[in-house]
Design an enzyme around this catalytic site. Structure first.
Site, PDB file in Angstrom:
ATOM      1  N   ASP A  82      -3.062   4.606  -2.271  1.00  0.00           N
ATOM      2  CA  ASP A  82      -4.563   5.112  -1.675  1.00  0.00           C
ATOM      3  C   ASP A  82      -4.827   6.672  -1.780  1.00  0.00           C
ATOM      4  OD1 ASP A  82      -6.064   4.961   0.706  1.00  0.00           O
ATOM      5  OD2 ASP A  82      -5.007   6.606   1.465  1.00  0.00           O
ATOM      6  N   HIS A 141     -11.251  -3.262   2.540  1.00  0.00           N
ATOM      7  CA  HIS A 141     -11.013  -3.243   3.917  1.00  0.00           C
ATOM      8  C   HIS A 141     -11.988  -1.556   3.770  1.00  0.00           C
ATOM      9  CE1 HIS A 141      -8.486  -0.273   2.144  1.00  0.00           C
ATOM     10  NE2 HIS A 141      -8.513   0.258   3.549  1.00  0.00           N
ATOM     11  N   ASP A 142     -12.525  -1.012   3.572  1.00  0.00           N
ATOM     12  CA  ASP A 142     -12.937  -0.514   3.594  1.00  0.00           C
ATOM     13  C   ASP A 142     -14.543   0.062   3.167  1.00  0.00           C
ATOM     14  OD1 ASP A 142     -11.194   1.818   4.939  1.00  0.00           O
ATOM     15  OD2 ASP A 142     -11.069   2.009   2.110  1.00  0.00           O
ATOM     16  N   GLU A 148      -6.377   4.111  -6.082  1.00  0.00           N
ATOM     17  CA  GLU A 148      -7.935   4.421  -4.946  1.00  0.00           C
ATOM     18  C   GLU A 148      -8.206   5.627  -5.434  1.00  0.00           C
ATOM     19  OE1 GLU A 148      -9.764   3.355  -0.653  1.00  0.00           O
ATOM     20  OE2 GLU A 148      -7.668   5.286  -1.100  1.00  0.00           O
ATOM     21  N   ASP A 166       0.645  -1.556  -0.128  1.00  0.00           N
ATOM     22  CA  ASP A 166      -0.054   0.146  -0.445  1.00  0.00           C
ATOM     23  C   ASP A 166       0.781   1.576  -0.304  1.00  0.00           C
ATOM     24  OD1 ASP A 166      -2.823   1.203   0.306  1.00  0.00           O
ATOM     25  OD2 ASP A 166      -3.001  -0.572   1.422  1.00  0.00           O
TER      26      ASP A 166
END
Length: 568
Positions: free
Chosen positions: A209, A339-340, A263, A104
């Site tokens: 991210d 995960h979100d 993302e 990440d």
């Protein structure tokens, strides 16, 4: 496709990615927190499942204001996860099993405990404008007020006043996550350096991210749209974002055979084309969020006035647009959860009467559409949403901040009023520990888990799933194998049938002489496929989630959440 009609083969197009949230995956030392040695212990499990790439959520040094997405040292491993030697052992074990490692990359912001921020708040030479510092105004009482009306994704103002520097700093997320100032070339140099450092350590790419927020417009004007958080239409996809990303690509990613997936919330297909491929900013793919909005308010995820209802025709329109409208350089990152997000079988399936069937249908969709599929830990056994009976049961700062904002705005008086809504939208559902066995703490740890596991772990766990050949786990394994064997499922063109049908999602994939038909009854009621829909005779059923699915779908009734993949 290439000009001669052959696939433009890339390993990252043919891969299946498995996302790991390290804190909740597997704890090797009994301290209640998942760690790197715990992941290494499970590499054989991932190999058995058949995945090709492991995406690791942040394991860097962090005070954990946002579970590792607040990084204080990009070149270290957080003590709770292990050591750099542990990380190297995991990388080597994955590579030994012919799996690749995706890290990440969180560079819209750092932790406020990062050395750069500490130097910046002290106005040390060279660090003064590593972040966004501004003077604000004063209210009638003489108290300082923020420089503009932007709101944080975590709730409240996007600005915090710093007594040491006597200015406000910008944070689009938690106040302990100050935004980096990408206008500063020194900041861009630092980021390129740390990216190069990790690539030299042998990783195979990055998930990047919140990258669409790195460019803020000159003057930082107020937001005016009726959207949450306030200002998003101003600070998303800013004026120099393409310059920044192209520069980063040319300095780093272009020199390695790596995979990049960015993302990017608030992104359309047309916008995505400008980021992807050599004609864009060099990214391989992006995570768009359009389909993540089908069941929430257009004003924002944490608006409790609209949620929970979604339309299959609308979902099909969104997904089909991304399947067909990306240009020749474009490629999808296909996902339903991460995960979100809440658990996919609770959100898009039926986690009660048809949990197994609907989990398998979701797997069928994920692994037979065009793009690189991303499987989030636990999806392969059909893990479900949990129940958070009170505010103190939550951990996620975004959810907690949103609830506090609703209280402050007078839109709710108690958590009890919001419980059902929170149990639908909270990010915490994805962060309960991985359910390995019908054992204490779901087999995740021998100690006290950092977050309580879902109480249904005696019934839903890896050990039980692997022992049952008809389980969701084995269905995922067979589908992953099928995708590896069938180029048509990777590179084939996508053609949607029955776009307005409210129960059936039916599409074809075609590559040369190969054609596959996918029939999904995405509902809890029987549905009949019209006789005229199928153009071609089925030769074989390649995969199905019922034992006795119809050999020819034309005119046949499909049972609740029945999913069948045919070769035509």
């Amino acid at each position: 496709m290439n000009a001669n009609g052959t696939p433009d083969r890339q390993w990252w197009k043919e891969a299946v990615v498995y996302q790991i949230y390290p804190r909740s995956f597997n704890d090797s030392d009994g301290d209640g927190v998942g760690d790197l040695p715990g992941i290494t212990q499970k590499v054989g499990y991932l190999d058995d499942l058949g995945v090709d790439v492991v995406w690791l959520c942040p394991v860097y040094g962090s005070p954990n204001a946002d579970n590792g997405y607040d990084i204080s040292d990009y070149r270290s491993i957080a003590d709770e996860f292990g050591t750099m030697a542990d990380w190297e052992a995991l990388r080597s074990e994955l590579h030994a099993h012919d799996m690749r490692l995706l890290m990440d990359l969180v560079v819209n912001h750092t932790s406020d405990e990062h050395e750069w921020f500490q130097r910046s708040r002290r106005r040390e030479a060279g660090y003064e404008d590593y972040y966004y510092w501004r003077d604000g105004g004063v209210d009638a009482n003489g108290d300082p007020v923020p420089p503009n009306n932007w709101e944080s994704f975590m709730g409240g103002s996007a600005w915090t006043y710093d007594d040491a520097r006597e200015q406000w700093y910008l944070h689009l997320f938690d106040e302990k996550q100050p935004d980096l100032n990408w206008r500063n070339p020194d900041v861009r140099d630092e980021i390129a350096s740390l990216v190069e450092w990790w690539l030299e350590k042998g990783i195979d790419g990055f998930r990047i991210d919140a990258i669409n927020y790195i460019s803020k417009p000159e003057g930082l004007p107020d937001g005016t749209a009726d959207r949450e958080p306030k200002g998003i239409e101003v600070f998303s996809h800013g004026p120099r974002i393409h310059d920044y990303l192209r520069e980063l690509y040319e300095r780093t990613f272009a020199n390695y055979d790596v995979m990049t997936v960015a993302e990017m919330a608030d992104t359309t297909v047309e916008m995505a084309e400008n980021y992807l491929g050599e004609d864009g900013d060099g990214l391989n793919m992006i995570f768009h969020f359009e389909h993540m909005g089908v069941d929430i308010s257009p004003r924002g995820r944490f608006d409790p006035s609209e949620w929970g209802e979604w339309s299959l025709p609308e979902f099909k329109r969104i997904m089909s647009r991304w399947q067909t409208d990306l240009d020749a350089e474009g490629w999808n990152a296909t996902y339903l959860g991460n995960h979100d997000q809440p658990r996919i079988v609770s959100r898009f399936g039926d986690d009660e009467a048809y949990r197994t069937e609907s989990a398998k249908l979701l797997a069928t969709f994920l692994l037979t559409t065009r793009g690189t599929p991303f499987v989030y830990q636990g999806e392969e056994i059909g893990m479900t949403n949990d129940d958070f009976p009170e505010l103190s049961a939550l951990d996620d700062p975004m959810t907690v901040g949103a609830i506090e904002d609703l209280f402050e705005a007078g839109r709710a008086d108690s958590y009890a009023e919001l419980r059902e809504f929170v149990n639908y939208v909270s990010r915490d559902h994805a962060r309960t520990p991985m359910q390995w066995a019908d054992a204490a703490s779901a087999g995740f740890t021998t100690g006290e888990p950092w977050f309580a596991p879902n109480e249904n772990y005696p019934d839903i766990n890896v050990a039980a799933a692997r022992a049952d050949e008809e389980s969701v786990w084995h269905y995922y394994r067979r589908l992953i194998d099928l995708r590896h064997e069938e180029d048509v499922l990777v590179y084939g063109e996508y053609d949607l049938l029955l776009p307005e049908d409210e129960q059936l999602y039916v599409y074809r994939r075609a590559l040369g002489d190969e054609t596959v038909l996918v029939v999904l009854n995405w509902s809890n009621r029987p549905a009949t496929v019209d006789a005229g829909v199928v153009d071609g005779t089925p030769l074989a059923i390649l995969q199905s989630n019922y034992d006795d699915s119809p050999a020819d779908p034309a005119g046949q009734q499909f049972r609740p959440y029945e999913a069948v993949v045919y070769r035509l």
